[in-house]
Write a protein that holds these residues in place. Structure first.
Motif, PDB file in Angstrom:
ATOM      1  N   HIS A  71      -5.034   4.963  -5.286  1.00 26.78           N
ATOM      2  CA  HIS A  71      -4.161   6.118  -5.047  1.00 26.78           C
ATOM      3  C   HIS A  71      -4.180   7.092  -6.225  1.00 26.78           C
ATOM      4  CE1 HIS A  71      -2.667   4.532  -1.355  1.00 26.78           C
ATOM      5  NE2 HIS A  71      -1.903   3.590  -1.877  1.00 26.78           N
ATOM      6  N   ARG A  88      -0.231   6.762 -14.087  1.00 27.20           N
ATOM      7  CA  ARG A  88      -1.465   6.739 -13.291  1.00 27.20           C
ATOM      8  C   ARG A  88      -2.646   6.173 -14.059  1.00 27.20           C
ATOM      9  NH1 ARG A  88      -1.033  12.675 -10.271  1.00 27.20           N
ATOM     10  NH2 ARG A  88       0.823  12.166  -9.020  1.00 27.20           N
ATOM     11  N   TRP A  98       1.510   3.926  -3.249  1.00 27.56           N
ATOM     12  CA  TRP A  98       1.272   5.373  -3.125  1.00 27.56           C
ATOM     13  C   TRP A  98       2.491   6.137  -3.643  1.00 27.56           C
ATOM     14  CZ3 TRP A  98       4.237   8.765  -0.178  1.00 27.56           C
ATOM     15  CH2 TRP A  98       3.788  10.097  -0.177  1.00 27.56           C
ATOM     16  N   TRP A 149       0.834  -1.218   0.000  1.00 30.25           N
ATOM     17  CA  TRP A 149       0.000   0.000   0.000  1.00 30.25           C
ATOM     18  C   TRP A 149       0.860   1.256   0.000  1.00 30.25           C
ATOM     19  CZ3 TRP A 149      -0.914   4.399   2.787  1.00 30.25           C
ATOM     20  CH2 TRP A 149      -2.136   5.054   2.579  1.00 30.25           C
ATOM     21  N   VAL A 150       1.835   1.290   0.875  1.00 29.86           N
ATOM     22  CA  VAL A 150       2.697   2.477   0.981  1.00 29.86           C
ATOM     23  C   VAL A 150       3.519   2.658  -0.294  1.00 29.86           C
ATOM     24  CG1 VAL A 150       4.650   3.499   2.208  1.00 29.86           C
ATOM     25  CG2 VAL A 150       2.814   2.376   3.497  1.00 29.86           C
ATOM     26  N   THR A 151       4.084   1.572  -0.807  1.00 34.32           N
ATOM     27  CA  THR A 151       4.943   1.686  -1.981  1.00 34.32           C
ATOM     28  C   THR A 151       4.141   2.061  -3.220  1.00 34.32           C
ATOM     29  OG1 THR A 151       6.376  -0.002  -1.015  1.00 34.32           O
ATOM     30  CG2 THR A 151       6.761   0.549  -3.318  1.00 34.32           C
ATOM     31  N   THR A 156       2.628   8.492  -7.122  1.00 36.49           N
ATOM     32  CA  THR A 156       2.958   9.887  -6.843  1.00 36.49           C
ATOM     33  C   THR A 156       4.223  10.300  -7.587  1.00 36.49           C
ATOM     34  OG1 THR A 156       1.960   9.748  -4.635  1.00 36.49           O
ATOM     35  CG2 THR A 156       3.485  11.567  -5.033  1.00 36.49           C
ATOM     36  N   PHE A 160      -4.632  -1.053  -5.272  1.00 40.88           N
ATOM     37  CA  PHE A 160      -4.150   0.042  -4.427  1.00 40.88           C
ATOM     38  C   PHE A 160      -3.606   1.179  -5.288  1.00 40.88           C
ATOM     39  CE2 PHE A 160      -3.127  -2.740  -0.436  1.00 40.88           C
ATOM     40  CZ  PHE A 160      -4.478  -2.818  -0.166  1.00 40.88           C
ATOM     41  N   GLY A 161      -2.832   0.829  -6.328  1.00 36.22           N
ATOM     42  CA  GLY A 161      -2.301   1.857  -7.214  1.00 36.22           C
ATOM     43  C   GLY A 161      -3.405   2.642  -7.884  1.00 36.22           C
TER      44      GLY A 161
END
Length: 280
Positions: free
Chosen positions: A226, A149, A139, A135-137, A143, A222-223
């Protein structure tokens, strides 16, 4: 006098086979699976979380490679090959992916070298680490790379908005079979080149052909979330439950079960006499 007559006094296994006709290579591989897998189930919770989180990061970098190559070439098959970066990183980094835990840890528990409680803890903490790290990666990925995207949203939608049909369930079953086969192939050789080739091949199948892999495809979702896709975590929960069920059927109900049947005699020896069996 026949060779069979010469061995009448030789101790035989439960199938009536004496030592000369047992498949020692298969049994040695089974022993290695137990011995290499046993320490994994005795890791501390912090170690399991750390290993799972690193794996989530590594798989997310594989997703980045997939999205970048797909954007440049328009080919999911080439993107699947690029994704193998994630599987190779798992291999060389000795990190822990949830669906890679279907064969080895289950064999360890079946051999009575660890408990079911340790297995459940292993799965739960590994999966939690995979999801947090991924999840963090993801994001960070969407970004830092705004150009991908749209691809992240599109690929995430493939899984987040898919229907619960026999077809999608079988895609999850096949992904479970493929991932557990990868584990089996890696444990069947000490050649690092062969292990890398196996990683590339399975990445092509799972990512390139859009099989339903619970963790990998979760990172696509998740990507997409985000990146502002029109779907959310409710969609992900439904997809995740569906794909995990299929992965378990394929990974445990097919590949692992057949592996245990293939080595049933050796398994029984481990269960009866715990410990190394190389000299048996």
């Amino acid at each position: 006098m026949s060779a069979e007559d010469d061995t009448t006094a030789v101790e035989r296994d439960s199938q009536g086979r004496h030592d000369a006709i047992r498949e020692h290579e298969v049994e040695r591989t089974f022993d290695q699976v137990v011995e290499k897998g046993r320490p994994r189930l005795y890791r501390t919770p912090v170690e399991l979380l750390a290993s799972g989180t690193i794996a989530g990061v590594e798989i997310a970098l594989g997703v980045l490679a997939f999205l970048s190559v797909e954007q440049a070439t328009g080919s999911k098959l080439l993107a699947g090959l690029a994704f193998s970066i994630g599987f190779i990183a798992l291999l060389l980094g000795n990190s822990e992916l949830f669906t890679e835990g279907f064969l080895v840890p289950v064999v360890v528990v079946a051999a009575k070298e660890a408990t079911y409680g340790q297995l459940v803890r292993f799965w739960a903490l590994t999966l939690l680490g995979n999801l947090v790290g991924g999840w963090v990666t993801m994001w960070a990925v969407v970004t830092a790379f705004p150009a991908i995207r749209s691809g992240a949203v599109r690929n995430g939608a493939t899984f987040a908005t898919s229907s619960l049909t026999l077809s999608t369930f079988l895609l999850a079953v096949l992904a479970g079979v493929a991932m557990t086969l990868l584990t089996r192939m890696r444990n069947g050789t000490d050649n690092d080149v062969a292990k890398v080739v196996a990683s590339v091949a399975v990445a092509f199948l799972v990512a390139g052909l859009s099989m339903y892999h619970s963790v990998l495809d979760t990172l696509f979702i998740f990507g997409g979330i985000h990146a502002g896709g029109g779907y959310g975590y409710g969609n992900w929960i439904v997809f995740f439950a569906w794909s995990v069920a299929g992965n378990v059927v394929g990974g445990l109900g097919v590949t692992t079960a057949l592996r245990l049947l293939r080595s049933s005699e050796r398994l029984q020896e481990w269960r009866t006499h715990p410990g190394p069996h190389h000299d048996t």
